[in-house]
Design an enzyme around this catalytic site. Structure first.
Site, PDB file in Angstrom:
ATOM      1  N   LYS A  12       0.817  -1.220   0.000  1.00 50.70           N
ATOM      2  CA  LYS A  12       0.000   0.000   0.000  1.00 50.70           C
ATOM      3  C   LYS A  12       0.854   1.274   0.000  1.00 50.70           C
ATOM      4  O   LYS A  12       2.072   1.216   0.278  1.00 50.70           O
ATOM      5  CB  LYS A  12      -0.923  -0.023   1.223  1.00 50.70           C
ATOM      6  CG  LYS A  12      -1.981  -1.136   1.174  1.00 50.70           C
ATOM      7  CD  LYS A  12      -2.970  -0.983   2.320  1.00 50.70           C
ATOM      8  CE  LYS A  12      -4.016  -2.081   2.307  1.00 50.70           C
ATOM      9  NZ  LYS A  12      -5.048  -1.879   3.361  1.00 50.70           N
ATOM     10  N   TYR A  52     -12.507  -2.187  -3.852  1.00 50.32           N
ATOM     11  CA  TYR A  52     -12.990  -2.418  -2.475  1.00 50.32           C
ATOM     12  C   TYR A  52     -14.519  -2.423  -2.401  1.00 50.32           C
ATOM     13  O   TYR A  52     -15.069  -2.191  -1.329  1.00 50.32           O
ATOM     14  CB  TYR A  52     -12.438  -1.343  -1.545  1.00 50.32           C
ATOM     15  CG  TYR A  52     -11.052  -1.601  -0.978  1.00 50.32           C
ATOM     16  CD1 TYR A  52     -10.717  -2.821  -0.392  1.00 50.32           C
ATOM     17  CD2 TYR A  52     -10.086  -0.596  -0.959  1.00 50.32           C
ATOM     18  CE1 TYR A  52      -9.456  -3.047   0.162  1.00 50.32           C
ATOM     19  CE2 TYR A  52      -8.828  -0.809  -0.400  1.00 50.32           C
ATOM     20  CZ  TYR A  52      -8.527  -2.045   0.151  1.00 50.32           C
ATOM     21  OH  TYR A  52      -7.283  -2.254   0.717  1.00 50.32           O
ATOM     22  N   PHE A  60     -15.978   3.299   6.741  1.00 53.20           N
ATOM     23  CA  PHE A  60     -14.609   3.701   6.387  1.00 53.20           C
ATOM     24  C   PHE A  60     -14.338   3.627   4.878  1.00 53.20           C
ATOM     25  O   PHE A  60     -13.227   3.891   4.433  1.00 53.20           O
ATOM     26  CB  PHE A  60     -13.584   2.850   7.150  1.00 53.20           C
ATOM     27  CG  PHE A  60     -13.739   1.348   6.978  1.00 53.20           C
ATOM     28  CD1 PHE A  60     -13.231   0.692   5.871  1.00 53.20           C
ATOM     29  CD2 PHE A  60     -14.408   0.595   7.948  1.00 53.20           C
ATOM     30  CE1 PHE A  60     -13.367  -0.678   5.718  1.00 53.20           C
ATOM     31  CE2 PHE A  60     -14.548  -0.779   7.806  1.00 53.20           C
ATOM     32  CZ  PHE A  60     -14.029  -1.417   6.682  1.00 53.20           C
ATOM     33  N   ARG A  88      -2.294 -14.318   4.674  1.00 53.45           N
ATOM     34  CA  ARG A  88      -3.024 -13.626   5.748  1.00 53.45           C
ATOM     35  C   ARG A  88      -2.331 -13.828   7.099  1.00 53.45           C
ATOM     36  O   ARG A  88      -2.276 -12.917   7.917  1.00 53.45           O
ATOM     37  CB  ARG A  88      -4.488 -14.066   5.767  1.00 53.45           C
ATOM     38  CG  ARG A  88      -5.216 -13.531   4.521  1.00 53.45           C
ATOM     39  CD  ARG A  88      -6.674 -13.804   4.519  1.00 53.45           C
ATOM     40  NE  ARG A  88      -7.417 -13.034   5.489  1.00 53.45           N
ATOM     41  CZ  ARG A  88      -7.776 -11.762   5.364  1.00 53.45           C
ATOM     42  NH1 ARG A  88      -7.417 -11.076   4.285  1.00 53.45           N
ATOM     43  NH2 ARG A  88      -8.479 -11.156   6.286  1.00 53.45           N
ATOM     44  N   THR A  94      -5.644  -6.972  10.802  1.00 53.84           N
ATOM     45  CA  THR A  94      -5.877  -5.737  10.034  1.00 53.84           C
ATOM     46  C   THR A  94      -5.339  -4.512  10.772  1.00 53.84           C
ATOM     47  O   THR A  94      -4.749  -3.624  10.162  1.00 53.84           O
ATOM     48  CB  THR A  94      -7.398  -5.563   9.794  1.00 53.84           C
ATOM     49  OG1 THR A  94      -7.895  -6.773   9.219  1.00 53.84           O
ATOM     50  CG2 THR A  94      -7.677  -4.407   8.866  1.00 53.84           C
ATOM     51  N   ARG A 105       2.235  -6.503   9.178  1.00 55.62           N
ATOM     52  CA  ARG A 105       1.542  -5.301   9.673  1.00 55.62           C
ATOM     53  C   ARG A 105       2.097  -4.855  11.022  1.00 55.62           C
ATOM     54  O   ARG A 105       2.104  -3.658  11.321  1.00 55.62           O
ATOM     55  CB  ARG A 105       0.038  -5.556   9.729  1.00 55.62           C
ATOM     56  CG  ARG A 105      -0.581  -5.520   8.327  1.00 55.62           C
ATOM     57  CD  ARG A 105      -1.944  -6.098   8.310  1.00 55.62           C
ATOM     58  NE  ARG A 105      -2.646  -5.830   7.058  1.00 55.62           N
ATOM     59  CZ  ARG A 105      -3.764  -6.443   6.722  1.00 55.62           C
ATOM     60  NH1 ARG A 105      -4.297  -7.357   7.517  1.00 55.62           N
ATOM     61  NH2 ARG A 105      -4.363  -6.149   5.578  1.00 55.62           N
ATOM     62  N   ASN A 115      -1.990   0.223   6.834  1.00 57.76           N
ATOM     63  CA  ASN A 115      -1.517  -1.064   7.381  1.00 57.76           C
ATOM     64  C   ASN A 115      -0.613  -1.810   6.390  1.00 57.76           C
ATOM     65  O   ASN A 115      -0.448  -3.018   6.474  1.00 57.76           O
ATOM     66  CB  ASN A 115      -2.688  -1.916   7.857  1.00 57.76           C
ATOM     67  CG  ASN A 115      -3.669  -2.278   6.767  1.00 57.76           C
ATOM     68  OD1 ASN A 115      -3.504  -1.850   5.624  1.00 57.76           O
ATOM     69  ND2 ASN A 115      -4.670  -3.070   7.086  1.00 57.76           N
ATOM     70  N   HIS A 118      -2.180  -5.391   1.646  1.00 56.71           N
ATOM     71  CA  HIS A 118      -3.498  -6.028   1.478  1.00 56.71           C
ATOM     72  C   HIS A 118      -3.269  -7.440   0.977  1.00 56.71           C
ATOM     73  O   HIS A 118      -2.334  -7.688   0.221  1.00 56.71           O
ATOM     74  CB  HIS A 118      -4.333  -5.257   0.448  1.00 56.71           C
ATOM     75  CG  HIS A 118      -5.541  -6.028  -0.008  1.00 56.71           C
ATOM     76  ND1 HIS A 118      -6.722  -6.013   0.699  1.00 56.71           N
ATOM     77  CD2 HIS A 118      -5.729  -6.868  -1.065  1.00 56.71           C
ATOM     78  CE1 HIS A 118      -7.594  -6.814   0.095  1.00 56.71           C
ATOM     79  NE2 HIS A 118      -7.018  -7.332  -0.985  1.00 56.71           N
ATOM     80  N   GLU A 129      -9.557 -10.610  -7.587  1.00 56.77           N
ATOM     81  CA  GLU A 129      -8.600  -9.503  -7.422  1.00 56.77           C
ATOM     82  C   GLU A 129      -7.440  -9.624  -8.410  1.00 56.77           C
ATOM     83  O   GLU A 129      -6.940  -8.618  -8.914  1.00 56.77           O
ATOM     84  CB  GLU A 129      -8.093  -9.476  -5.969  1.00 56.77           C
ATOM     85  CG  GLU A 129      -9.206  -9.097  -5.000  1.00 56.77           C
ATOM     86  CD  GLU A 129      -8.770  -9.029  -3.535  1.00 56.77           C
ATOM     87  OE1 GLU A 129      -9.611  -8.698  -2.693  1.00 56.77           O
ATOM     88  OE2 GLU A 129      -7.584  -9.305  -3.235  1.00 56.77           O
TER      89      GLU A 129
HETATM   90  P1  CMP Z   1      -7.474  -4.511   3.755  1.00 52.95           P
HETATM   91  O1  CMP Z   1      -7.080  -5.875   4.161  1.00 52.95           O
HETATM   92  O2  CMP Z   1      -6.794  -3.891   2.604  1.00 52.95           O
HETATM   93  O3  CMP Z   1      -9.055  -4.518   3.467  1.00 52.95           O
HETATM   94  C1  CMP Z   1      -9.905  -3.438   3.767  1.00 52.95           C
HETATM   95  C2  CMP Z   1      -9.215  -2.332   4.488  1.00 52.95           C
HETATM   96  O4  CMP Z   1     -10.061  -1.431   5.161  1.00 52.95           O
HETATM   97  C3  CMP Z   1      -8.354  -2.909   5.590  1.00 52.95           C
HETATM   98  O5  CMP Z   1      -7.251  -3.556   5.020  1.00 52.95           O
HETATM   99  C4  CMP Z   1      -8.046  -1.660   6.411  1.00 52.95           C
HETATM  100  O6  CMP Z   1      -6.874  -1.004   5.976  1.00 52.95           O
HETATM  101  C5  CMP Z   1      -9.238  -0.752   6.119  1.00 52.95           C
HETATM  102  N1  CMP Z   1     -10.016  -0.412   7.301  1.00 52.95           N
HETATM  103  C6  CMP Z   1     -10.207   0.817   7.793  1.00 52.95           C
HETATM  104  N2  CMP Z   1     -10.980   0.795   8.881  1.00 52.95           N
HETATM  105  C7  CMP Z   1     -11.311  -0.484   9.099  1.00 52.95           C
HETATM  106  C8  CMP Z   1     -12.101  -1.157  10.091  1.00 52.95           C
HETATM  107  N3  CMP Z   1     -12.702  -0.492  11.083  1.00 52.95           N
HETATM  108  N4  CMP Z   1     -12.200  -2.493  10.008  1.00 52.95           N
HETATM  109  C9  CMP Z   1     -11.603  -3.191   8.992  1.00 52.95           C
HETATM  110  N5  CMP Z   1     -10.857  -2.601   8.031  1.00 52.95           N
HETATM  111  C10 CMP Z   1     -10.699  -1.265   8.081  1.00 52.95           C
END
Ligand code: CMP
Length: 136
Positions: A12, A52, A60, A88, A94, A105, A115, A118, A129
């Site tokens: 990212k 997304y 968010f 993962r 996350t 992360r 973070n 992805h 994807e």
């Molecule tokens: P990612 O795995 O890229 O998938 C969705 C993204 O939403 C996640 O990483 C986070 O960076 C972002 N995000 C922001 N706020 C939240 C939240 N409250 N819960 C989960 N994902 C979040």
């Protein structure tokens, strides 16, 4: 026996900006992932919204798409046995503050938004994807 799988990984903007690309790729390779294809690109916000889309009802969503399109990213097809789960596990939770020691992360993430990486959350989404970024 487990199956050879492919998953999609994104380094990212926060990590690209800090020049962490090579360090993160090396960690993937040390953990047995092969980088089958990769490219560096900058998404339009509308493209991030498409990527997304599964999160479109979340509060968010807009900030997330704004962020993902805020700077260059590296998208990669990673291959390994059980690649989806393995990636993962390697990424960690996350929210970096909740991620286990040694995970990407925990090592590099700044916040739940920034973070650093992805990874696809299922084999079905991995294919979608991968197609999103690599299908002509
Ligand atoms: P990612 O795995 O890229 O998938 C969705 C993204 O939403 C996640 O990483 C986070 O960076 C972002 N995000 C922001 N706020 C939240 C939240 N409250 N819960 C989960 N994902 C979040």
């Amino acid at each position: 026996m487990s199956d050879l799988e492919q998953t999609l990984s994104i380094i990212k903007p926060d990590a690209v900006e800090r020049n962490l690309e090579n360090e993160i790729k090396t960690i993937f390779q040390k953990n047995g992932f092969k980088i089958k294809n990769e490219k560096k690109l900058k998404l339009e916000k509308s493209e991030a919204e498409q990527f997304y889309k599964v999160h479109e009802t979340k509060p968010f969503y807009s900030d997330l798409c704004e962020y993902l399109s805020s700077g260059p990213v590296i998208v990669m097809i990673l291959e390994k046995e059980n690649a989806v789960k393995s990636n993962r596990d390697l990424m960690g939770a996350t929210d970096p503050s909740k991620a286990e020691e040694g995970t990407l992360r925990k090592l590099f993430g700044k916040s739940i938004d920034k973070n650093s990486v992805h990874g696809s959350d299922s084999l079905e989404n991995a294919q979608k994807e991968i197609d999103f970024f690599f299908k002509n």
